[in-house]
Design a protein around this motif. Structure first.
Motif, PDB file in Angstrom:
ATOM      1  N   ASP A  45      -4.652  -6.781  -9.893  1.00  0.00           N
ATOM      2  CA  ASP A  45      -5.425  -6.689  -8.724  1.00  0.00           C
ATOM      3  C   ASP A  45      -5.223  -5.249  -8.111  1.00  0.00           C
ATOM      4  OD1 ASP A  45      -3.078  -6.757  -7.351  1.00  0.00           O
ATOM      5  OD2 ASP A  45      -3.625  -8.707  -6.312  1.00  0.00           O
ATOM      6  N   LYS A  46      -5.944  -5.047  -7.044  1.00  0.00           N
ATOM      7  CA  LYS A  46      -5.826  -3.581  -6.618  1.00  0.00           C
ATOM      8  C   LYS A  46      -4.192  -3.424  -5.869  1.00  0.00           C
ATOM      9  CE  LYS A  46     -10.671  -3.081  -5.139  1.00  0.00           C
ATOM     10  NZ  LYS A  46     -11.566  -2.784  -4.010  1.00  0.00           N
ATOM     11  N   GLU A  47      -3.556  -4.639  -5.948  1.00  0.00           N
ATOM     12  CA  GLU A  47      -2.220  -4.447  -5.182  1.00  0.00           C
ATOM     13  C   GLU A  47      -1.000  -4.079  -6.504  1.00  0.00           C
ATOM     14  OE1 GLU A  47      -2.033  -3.549  -2.360  1.00  0.00           O
ATOM     15  OE2 GLU A  47      -3.569  -4.604  -1.378  1.00  0.00           O
TER      16      GLU A  47
ATOM     17  N   HIS B 148     -11.505  -3.906 -13.621  1.00  0.00           N
ATOM     18  CA  HIS B 148     -10.490  -4.896 -14.022  1.00  0.00           C
ATOM     19  C   HIS B 148     -11.037  -6.297 -13.929  1.00  0.00           C
ATOM     20  CE1 HIS B 148      -7.001  -2.119 -12.876  1.00  0.00           C
ATOM     21  NE2 HIS B 148      -7.687  -1.389 -13.861  1.00  0.00           N
TER      22      HIS B 148
ATOM     23  N   GLY C 135      -2.329  -0.191  -6.166  1.00  0.00           N
ATOM     24  CA  GLY C 135      -3.781   0.226  -6.257  1.00  0.00           C
ATOM     25  C   GLY C 135      -3.854   0.925  -7.673  1.00  0.00           C
ATOM     26  N   HIS C 136      -2.896   0.927  -8.760  1.00  0.00           N
ATOM     27  CA  HIS C 136      -3.188   1.646  -9.815  1.00  0.00           C
ATOM     28  C   HIS C 136      -4.354   1.173 -10.744  1.00  0.00           C
ATOM     29  CE1 HIS C 136      -2.000   3.578 -13.581  1.00  0.00           C
ATOM     30  NE2 HIS C 136      -2.243   2.504 -14.211  1.00  0.00           N
ATOM     31  N   VAL C 137      -5.072   2.362 -11.040  1.00  0.00           N
ATOM     32  CA  VAL C 137      -6.158   2.159 -11.930  1.00  0.00           C
ATOM     33  C   VAL C 137      -6.027   3.055 -13.227  1.00  0.00           C
ATOM     34  CG1 VAL C 137      -8.627   2.108 -12.310  1.00  0.00           C
ATOM     35  CG2 VAL C 137      -7.454   1.477 -10.050  1.00  0.00           C
TER      36      VAL C 137
ATOM     37  N   SER D 293     -14.619  -8.208  -5.766  1.00  0.00           N
ATOM     38  CA  SER D 293     -14.100  -6.738  -6.179  1.00  0.00           C
ATOM     39  C   SER D 293     -13.240  -5.997  -5.038  1.00  0.00           C
ATOM     40  CB  SER D 293     -15.341  -5.886  -6.462  1.00  0.00           C
ATOM     41  OG  SER D 293     -16.238  -5.780  -5.496  1.00  0.00           O
ATOM     42  N   GLN D 294     -13.550  -6.804  -3.858  1.00  0.00           N
ATOM     43  CA  GLN D 294     -12.612  -6.331  -2.798  1.00  0.00           C
ATOM     44  C   GLN D 294     -10.988  -6.599  -2.950  1.00  0.00           C
ATOM     45  OE1 GLN D 294     -14.391  -7.057   1.382  1.00  0.00           O
ATOM     46  NE2 GLN D 294     -16.084  -7.854   0.396  1.00  0.00           N
TER      47      GLN D 294
ATOM     48  N   VAL E 112     -10.206  -7.232  -6.484  1.00  0.00           N
ATOM     49  CA  VAL E 112      -9.851  -6.875  -7.933  1.00  0.00           C
ATOM     50  C   VAL E 112     -11.068  -5.576  -8.066  1.00  0.00           C
ATOM     51  CG1 VAL E 112      -9.511  -7.357 -10.316  1.00  0.00           C
ATOM     52  CG2 VAL E 112      -9.111  -9.074  -8.539  1.00  0.00           C
ATOM     53  N   ALA E 113     -10.569  -4.588  -8.588  1.00  0.00           N
ATOM     54  CA  ALA E 113     -11.453  -3.570  -8.897  1.00  0.00           C
ATOM     55  C   ALA E 113     -12.399  -3.923 -10.147  1.00  0.00           C
ATOM     56  CB  ALA E 113     -10.631  -2.248  -9.548  1.00  0.00           C
TER      57      ALA E 113
ATOM     58  N   MET F   4       0.847  -1.235   0.008  1.00  0.00           N
ATOM     59  CA  MET F   4      -0.093   0.045  -0.107  1.00  0.00           C
ATOM     60  C   MET F   4       0.973   1.467  -0.033  1.00  0.00           C
ATOM     61  SD  MET F   4      -3.017  -1.174   2.469  1.00  0.00           S
ATOM     62  CE  MET F   4      -3.635   0.470   2.631  1.00  0.00           C
TER      63      MET F   4
END
Length: 556
Positions: free
Chosen positions: A300-302, A428, A549-551, A421-422, A424-425, A102
């Motif tokens: 994923d979110k990481e 995505h 957490g890059h989107v 979704s917790q 993976v956004a 994070m």
């Protein structure tokens, strides 16, 4: 003058470079029984128990294997326990990793985030490894002597090297060029097992060559640290594990000299062979690619690359066992190209939608346990088992008992898209799973001429020679670092970057293009774009930072 770190180690710790150690013998010989790592508590009895570890490319390994229905087992478990949300990981190490991801800082136990004791273990590991490779001490003379010796050994043995179906082609190894008629196709790890020798026995210079071939674009320190973490920082066990891995890659599976070098184009060629078995294996390998049984897509979110596995597409017995194993290794090695220092693990999502007992297959599980547990440590970030049926509850209990608690803690079960979704956004997650990403897997077959550079032996040999020079300088600088010369740390970091960049210069001359090259995920020079269909100002480069957490800004 500072004293070399090597001289401070017990003699029994150093593996004689001319002993050609093998995994079973290494654990049983007096040399290893008397070994005690320099940093162990001498008040406690020392044991040589091999620790269980599933990590590294278990990530991708699990992908291909689970695609075989193997890890379908995981999914079952928490379906019975109730909905799973991102749980607090068991153990402080995993909690520290989450915090590091994070914050964007290096993860614990990685380069740039080592405790003094961990750095000392890393140094001792390098001492043992260089000794095993036959690299002389700086005080012993010219460092390049080992290279000349290795080259002579390889050249003298080329006439007895076992031939294979590619024996008419020529390729130079990192520390020697094989020009005999029977020289194996090897690229960076072109050294082959000499006929008449035990396939588990490799000379020190071939172990050295296998190691630098395995490094590819990776940070050599990071690679060694994977094995140290997997073996709970026990240097002896980590060394035995690493040597076994190098032998497995070079002598048994032929990862770089066959699977990666020939790739999908080689499978296409095999599928047209007159030999029935070769034809079937080639066809079955490509069929798994065509249907998208498993594929790498997004993160994923990481910021970890994701391998999606559609378990329902596997049917036990539809593909040969050899093609399944080859497909598994191929998936693992492809996924490995997407990792870098800041994100060195991957995520796997097993989509269990419409799963039935016909999708179960035990053989891939056995292959994973036998090979991947030891050969691809510390690369599994998280395993997400989505929509698992209740029928796997009892199976999961058995499988969980086989896993290290740290690995088992990385397995999460999700029953719906909200829970998934917790991790993976939604942007995505594919629409077929209930997400928002409008993307479908469509296989792009090999294109004529895409591997043309692999025929350019002159350029390949020139680049190999350049890499040989960088490797020698890196080893010499590492020896200076081991001797206590802190001033060389900056130069060593520069050489690490040079090795990584140099690999990508060599890559098109050693590795057949993959689906991920054709679709723009991997671009020339090592650029990585997880969403190539979207317009970006600048693709994320392999080896460069990917924010946690890059989107993508271009998401609809």
């Amino acid at each position: 003058m500072l004293k070399s770190r090597r001289s401070t180690l017990p003699f029994s710790y150093l593996v004689p470079y001319n002993s050609r150690p093998s995994l079973p013998r290494a654990v049983s010989t007096p040399l290893f029984r008397t070994f005690r790592p320099p940093h162990t508590d001498r008040s406690r009895p020392f044991t040589t128990t091999a620790y269980s570890s599933t990590g590294h490319w278990s990530t991708a390994a699990f992908a291909a294997i689970f695609s075989s229905g193997a890890f379908v087992f995981y999914k079952n478990h928490k379906a019975a326990e109730g909905p799973a949300v991102p749980s607090k990981h068991i153990g402080s190490d995993l909690q520290e990793e989450e915090i590091a991801l994070m914050s964007g800082t290096p993860l614990p136990g990685r380069p740039g985030n080592l405790t003094p004791d961990q750095e000392a273990k890393l140094q001792d590991f390098w001492v043992a490894l260089l000794h095993t490779f036959g690299v002389p001490d700086l005080a012993d003379g010219d460092h390049t002597a080992v290279t000349n010796s290795s080259t002579d050994h390889v050249k003298e043995s080329t006439d007895t090297i076992a031939s294979d179906k590619q024996n008419k082609k020529k390729s130079g190894g990192l520390f020697g060029s094989k020009k005999g008629k029977d020289a194996k196709h090897g690229g960076l790890n072109g050294a082959s097992v000499v006929e008449g020798e035990d396939k588990f026995e490799l000379p020190p210079e071939q172990l050295r060559q296998a190691f630098w071939s395995m490094v590819k674009h990776d940070n050599p320190d990071a690679l060694l640290l994977r094995f140290l973490r997997a073996r709970k920082w026990n240097i002896q066990n980590a060394l035995v594990m690493l040597i076994a891995t190098m032998k497995w890659r070079m002598a048994e599976v032929k990862v770089d000299s066959d699977i990666i070098r020939r790739g999908e184009a080689g499978a296409l060629e095999d599928s047209q062979s007159a030999d029935a078995k070769t034809k079937r294996d080639g066809h079955d390998f490509l069929e798994q690619m065509r249907i998208g049984k498993s594929f790498l897509h997004g993160m994923d979110k990481e910021g970890r690359p994701i391998c999606f596995v559609r378990v329902k597409l596997h049917r036990a017995g539809e593909q040969t066992e050899s093609s399944l194993e080859r497909y598994t290794v191929y998936t693992i090695e492809s996924a490995r190209l997407l990792l870098h220092d800041n994100v060195d693990t991957a995520a796997i999502v097993f989509d269990m939608t419409d799963f039935s007992l016909a999708n179960m297959d035990y053989a891939p599980v056995k292959f994973m346990i036998k090979c991947f547990e030891a050969n691809y440590p510390e690369s599994l970030g998280v395993v997400l088992v989505h929509k698992s049926p209740w029928i796997f509850q009892s199976i999961w209990k058995i499988i969980k008992g086989w896993l290290d608690p740290v690995v088992a803690a990385k397995v999460h079960f999700t029953k719906n898209i909200e829970e998934l979704s917790q991790f993976v956004a939604l942007e995505h997650l594919l629409k077929e799973m209930g997400g928002k990403e409008d993307w479908d897997y469509k296989y792009v077959p090999p294109r004529e001429g895409e591997n043309e550079k692999m025929k350019d032996e002159g350029t390949r040999e020139r680049l190999l020679e350049e890499r040989r020079g960088v490797v020698i300088e890196y080893e010499t600088t590492t020896q200076q670092w081991l001797s206590g010369h802190k001033k060389v740390e900056g130069r060593r970091r520069d050489l690490t970057e040079k090795l990584g960049a140099g690999y990508w210069d060599l890559d098109p001359f050693l590795r057949a293009r993959t689906f991920y090259d054709r679709t723009g995920i991997i671009s020339p020079g090592g650029g990585i774009d997880f969403y190539p269909s979207r317009k970006k100002a600048e693709p994320v480069a392999n080896g460069g930072p990917i924010p946690a957490g890059h989107v993508d800004e271009g998401v609809d």
